[in-house]
Design a protein around this motif. Sequence first.
Motif, PDB file in Angstrom:
ATOM      1  N   HIS A   3       0.673  -1.304  -0.047  1.00 42.94           N
ATOM      2  CA  HIS A   3       0.044   0.120   0.038  1.00 42.94           C
ATOM      3  C   HIS A   3       1.013   1.326  -0.285  1.00 42.94           C
ATOM      4  O   HIS A   3       1.854   1.374   1.021  1.00 42.94           O
ATOM      5  CB  HIS A   3      -0.767  -0.139   1.277  1.00 42.94           C
ATOM      6  CG  HIS A   3      -1.899   1.441   1.387  1.00 42.94           C
ATOM      7  ND1 HIS A   3      -1.656   2.282   2.223  1.00 42.94           N
ATOM      8  CD2 HIS A   3      -2.552   1.810   0.527  1.00 42.94           C
ATOM      9  CE1 HIS A   3      -2.630   2.914   2.007  1.00 42.94           C
ATOM     10  NE2 HIS A   3      -3.183   3.062   1.174  1.00 42.94           N
ATOM     11  N   ASP A   4       0.765   2.030  -0.963  1.00 45.62           N
ATOM     12  CA  ASP A   4       1.464   3.204  -0.980  1.00 45.62           C
ATOM     13  C   ASP A   4       0.674   4.372  -0.511  1.00 45.62           C
ATOM     14  O   ASP A   4      -0.169   4.921  -1.122  1.00 45.62           O
ATOM     15  CB  ASP A   4       1.716   3.475  -2.540  1.00 45.62           C
ATOM     16  CG  ASP A   4       2.914   4.721  -2.767  1.00 45.62           C
ATOM     17  OD1 ASP A   4       3.530   4.678  -3.862  1.00 45.62           O
ATOM     18  OD2 ASP A   4       2.781   5.644  -2.258  1.00 45.62           O
ATOM     19  N   VAL A   5       1.329   5.053   0.751  1.00 39.82           N
ATOM     20  CA  VAL A   5       0.601   5.963   1.194  1.00 39.82           C
ATOM     21  C   VAL A   5       0.476   7.126   0.437  1.00 39.82           C
ATOM     22  O   VAL A   5      -0.456   8.039   0.327  1.00 39.82           O
ATOM     23  CB  VAL A   5       1.070   6.252   2.624  1.00 39.82           C
ATOM     24  CG1 VAL A   5       0.569   7.389   3.249  1.00 39.82           C
ATOM     25  CG2 VAL A   5       1.172   4.993   3.314  1.00 39.82           C
ATOM     26  N   ASP A   6       1.580   7.484  -0.058  1.00 45.77           N
ATOM     27  CA  ASP A   6       1.680   8.824  -1.060  1.00 45.77           C
ATOM     28  C   ASP A   6       0.508   8.992  -2.083  1.00 45.77           C
ATOM     29  O   ASP A   6      -0.152   9.873  -2.351  1.00 45.77           O
ATOM     30  CB  ASP A   6       3.045   9.159  -1.714  1.00 45.77           C
ATOM     31  CG  ASP A   6       3.973   9.409  -0.557  1.00 45.77           C
ATOM     32  OD1 ASP A   6       5.252   9.016  -0.489  1.00 45.77           O
ATOM     33  OD2 ASP A   6       3.651   9.828   0.481  1.00 45.77           O
ATOM     34  N   SER A   7       0.627   7.865  -2.733  1.00 44.52           N
ATOM     35  CA  SER A   7      -0.392   7.674  -4.041  1.00 44.52           C
ATOM     36  C   SER A   7      -1.522   7.239  -3.594  1.00 44.52           C
ATOM     37  O   SER A   7      -2.468   7.141  -4.368  1.00 44.52           O
ATOM     38  CB  SER A   7       0.295   6.882  -5.126  1.00 44.52           C
ATOM     39  OG  SER A   7       0.625   5.588  -4.667  1.00 44.52           O
ATOM     40  N   LEU A  54      -4.548  -6.513  -8.977  1.00 44.36           N
ATOM     41  CA  LEU A  54      -5.398  -5.387  -9.186  1.00 44.36           C
ATOM     42  C   LEU A  54      -5.311  -4.157  -8.218  1.00 44.36           C
ATOM     43  O   LEU A  54      -4.747  -4.479  -7.213  1.00 44.36           O
ATOM     44  CB  LEU A  54      -6.926  -5.657  -9.250  1.00 44.36           C
ATOM     45  CG  LEU A  54      -7.794  -4.526  -9.550  1.00 44.36           C
ATOM     46  CD1 LEU A  54      -7.885  -4.215 -10.717  1.00 44.36           C
ATOM     47  CD2 LEU A  54      -9.420  -5.067  -9.071  1.00 44.36           C
ATOM     48  N   LYS A  55      -4.911  -3.082  -9.054  1.00 45.15           N
ATOM     49  CA  LYS A  55      -5.017  -1.611  -8.334  1.00 45.15           C
ATOM     50  C   LYS A  55      -6.059  -1.213  -7.475  1.00 45.15           C
ATOM     51  O   LYS A  55      -7.267  -1.227  -8.126  1.00 45.15           O
ATOM     52  CB  LYS A  55      -4.271  -0.583  -9.109  1.00 45.15           C
ATOM     53  CG  LYS A  55      -2.807  -0.803  -9.359  1.00 45.15           C
ATOM     54  CD  LYS A  55      -2.398   0.837 -10.134  1.00 45.15           C
ATOM     55  CE  LYS A  55      -0.983   0.299 -10.883  1.00 45.15           C
ATOM     56  NZ  LYS A  55      -1.074   1.528 -12.088  1.00 45.15           N
ATOM     57  N   ILE A  56      -6.086  -0.770  -6.239  1.00 45.12           N
ATOM     58  CA  ILE A  56      -7.113  -0.357  -5.644  1.00 45.12           C
ATOM     59  C   ILE A  56      -6.734   1.225  -5.078  1.00 45.12           C
ATOM     60  O   ILE A  56      -5.850   1.394  -4.543  1.00 45.12           O
ATOM     61  CB  ILE A  56      -7.311  -1.101  -4.230  1.00 45.12           C
ATOM     62  CG1 ILE A  56      -7.227  -2.662  -4.777  1.00 45.12           C
ATOM     63  CG2 ILE A  56      -8.782  -0.582  -3.497  1.00 45.12           C
ATOM     64  CD1 ILE A  56      -8.680  -3.026  -5.244  1.00 45.12           C
ATOM     65  N   GLY A  57      -7.892   2.143  -5.509  1.00 45.72           N
ATOM     66  CA  GLY A  57      -7.687   3.400  -5.002  1.00 45.72           C
ATOM     67  C   GLY A  57      -8.119   3.538  -3.604  1.00 45.72           C
ATOM     68  O   GLY A  57      -9.391   3.398  -3.278  1.00 45.72           O
ATOM     69  N   THR A  58      -7.470   3.781  -2.772  1.00 43.49           N
ATOM     70  CA  THR A  58      -7.836   3.909  -1.244  1.00 43.49           C
ATOM     71  C   THR A  58      -8.203   5.175  -0.442  1.00 43.49           C
ATOM     72  O   THR A  58      -8.222   5.347   0.475  1.00 43.49           O
ATOM     73  CB  THR A  58      -6.796   3.321  -0.488  1.00 43.49           C
ATOM     74  OG1 THR A  58      -5.554   3.878  -0.551  1.00 43.49           O
ATOM     75  CG2 THR A  58      -6.470   1.759  -1.091  1.00 43.49           C
ATOM     76  N   GLN A  59      -8.115   6.317  -1.322  1.00 40.55           N
ATOM     77  CA  GLN A  59      -8.268   7.735  -0.822  1.00 40.55           C
ATOM     78  C   GLN A  59      -9.517   8.034  -0.001  1.00 40.55           C
ATOM     79  O   GLN A  59      -9.583   8.910   0.859  1.00 40.55           O
ATOM     80  CB  GLN A  59      -8.032   8.843  -1.871  1.00 40.55           C
ATOM     81  CG  GLN A  59      -9.070   8.945  -2.859  1.00 40.55           C
ATOM     82  CD  GLN A  59      -8.609   8.205  -4.250  1.00 40.55           C
ATOM     83  OE1 GLN A  59      -8.013   6.912  -4.069  1.00 40.55           O
ATOM     84  NE2 GLN A  59      -8.823   8.913  -5.243  1.00 40.55           N
ATOM     85  N   HIS A  60     -10.737   7.072  -0.483  1.00 38.38           N
ATOM     86  CA  HIS A  60     -11.891   7.355   0.309  1.00 38.38           C
ATOM     87  C   HIS A  60     -11.899   6.324   1.482  1.00 38.38           C
ATOM     88  O   HIS A  60     -12.965   6.384   2.220  1.00 38.38           O
ATOM     89  CB  HIS A  60     -12.964   6.962  -0.520  1.00 38.38           C
ATOM     90  CG  HIS A  60     -12.894   7.946  -1.765  1.00 38.38           C
ATOM     91  ND1 HIS A  60     -12.909   9.235  -1.836  1.00 38.38           N
ATOM     92  CD2 HIS A  60     -12.993   7.658  -3.043  1.00 38.38           C
ATOM     93  CE1 HIS A  60     -13.139   9.655  -3.067  1.00 38.38           C
ATOM     94  NE2 HIS A  60     -13.010   8.947  -3.976  1.00 38.38           N
ATOM     95  N   LEU A  61     -11.023   5.575   1.833  1.00 38.29           N
ATOM     96  CA  LEU A  61     -11.138   4.527   3.018  1.00 38.29           C
ATOM     97  C   LEU A  61     -10.850   5.308   4.228  1.00 38.29           C
ATOM     98  O   LEU A  61      -9.784   6.020   4.280  1.00 38.29           O
ATOM     99  CB  LEU A  61     -10.569   3.331   2.502  1.00 38.29           C
ATOM    100  CG  LEU A  61     -10.693   2.596   1.565  1.00 38.29           C
ATOM    101  CD1 LEU A  61      -9.893   1.380   1.337  1.00 38.29           C
ATOM    102  CD2 LEU A  61     -12.115   2.210   1.288  1.00 38.29           C
ATOM    103  N   ARG A  62     -11.570   5.056   5.167  1.00 41.02           N
ATOM    104  CA  ARG A  62     -11.315   5.425   6.563  1.00 41.02           C
ATOM    105  C   ARG A  62     -11.094   4.136   7.524  1.00 41.02           C
ATOM    106  O   ARG A  62     -11.682   3.114   7.247  1.00 41.02           O
ATOM    107  CB  ARG A  62     -12.130   6.440   7.041  1.00 41.02           C
ATOM    108  CG  ARG A  62     -12.401   7.605   6.189  1.00 41.02           C
ATOM    109  CD  ARG A  62     -11.366   8.711   6.378  1.00 41.02           C
ATOM    110  NE  ARG A  62     -11.541   9.813   5.654  1.00 41.02           N
ATOM    111  CZ  ARG A  62     -11.120  10.085   4.331  1.00 41.02           C
ATOM    112  NH1 ARG A  62     -10.129   8.943   3.822  1.00 41.02           N
ATOM    113  NH2 ARG A  62     -11.325  11.228   3.529  1.00 41.02           N
TER     114      ARG A  62
END
Lengths: 88, 195
Positions: free
Chosen positions: A22-26, A38-46
């Motif tokens: 998991h890349d915290v920056d991107s 598979l890539k997962i976009g995690t910016q909405h996860l809390r």
Amino acid sequence: MPSSEMFKQGAYLRVSGQLQYHDVDSVVAVIQDSSVSLKIGTQHLREISFRANSMYQFIGELLIGPENDAILQARIGRNVDGLDLNLY
Amino acid sequence: MDSLHLVHVKILAADLLSLTVQHTSPPSFLRCGRAVARAEFVGVVVSRERRDKFLRFLVDDGTGCVPCVLWLNHHYLNANTSSGALDSDPTAEMALKMSEEVRLGTLLRVRGKIVMYRGEIQIAVRDVVLEKDPNAEVLHWLQCVRMAKECYDLPPNFAQAKKRQQQRYSTSSYDPDEQRADNKSIGLDVSLEQI
């Protein structure tokens, strides 16, 4: 290009796999199931902590780029260590 | 009377959301011709909206998303007995506690009454249980399939006759007239001469 009928722009999907990193920056994670990743976009996860090699499940919308590269923009993520994948 | 409407039927979201709606007052719901009133399902919370009087949330079980409402305005409900509040409805304290379990991404077992709201089926939540084991969801899928095969999808007189048969075998009591009546309703009305 994947032949699955689920490989559609905006498809609402649930995916499961082992966390590779998991890349915290991107704010991108990569999960793997057998030989497929598979890539997962995690910016909405809390309220989720990421541990490499743990099993995770994500629910979200599939975004497909111009070169057929896909990322699942996750709305929900949860650790599913202990899930019997064969049964699932 | 078919007793299925008294229980929380174990059901998948896809089946719940495609129940036949009878436009009676209040609306009633049919599954394979049998009335159902309450449901139990297991899934992941994918959206949550908290207001003063209620908590609205969506549960995704892999076959569909079930809209749920958990009422929190118990002072209002309890003051108006004509509103239909029952002793079995959760108290204000219980409802508040349950609302804290409803968080995005959690796996929940939800039970409640099937209702209509703005033309769509939704669940008026009676209780909510946090499921910590991720296999609980898969187990629920299997239970839904099994219960449908063995009970829900059978015609009511068949299901009741089968239940009586099982009870009879467990208590070792045998009444030939009763057995014959049950066999007929199950479709086993074949006499020895015909075999």
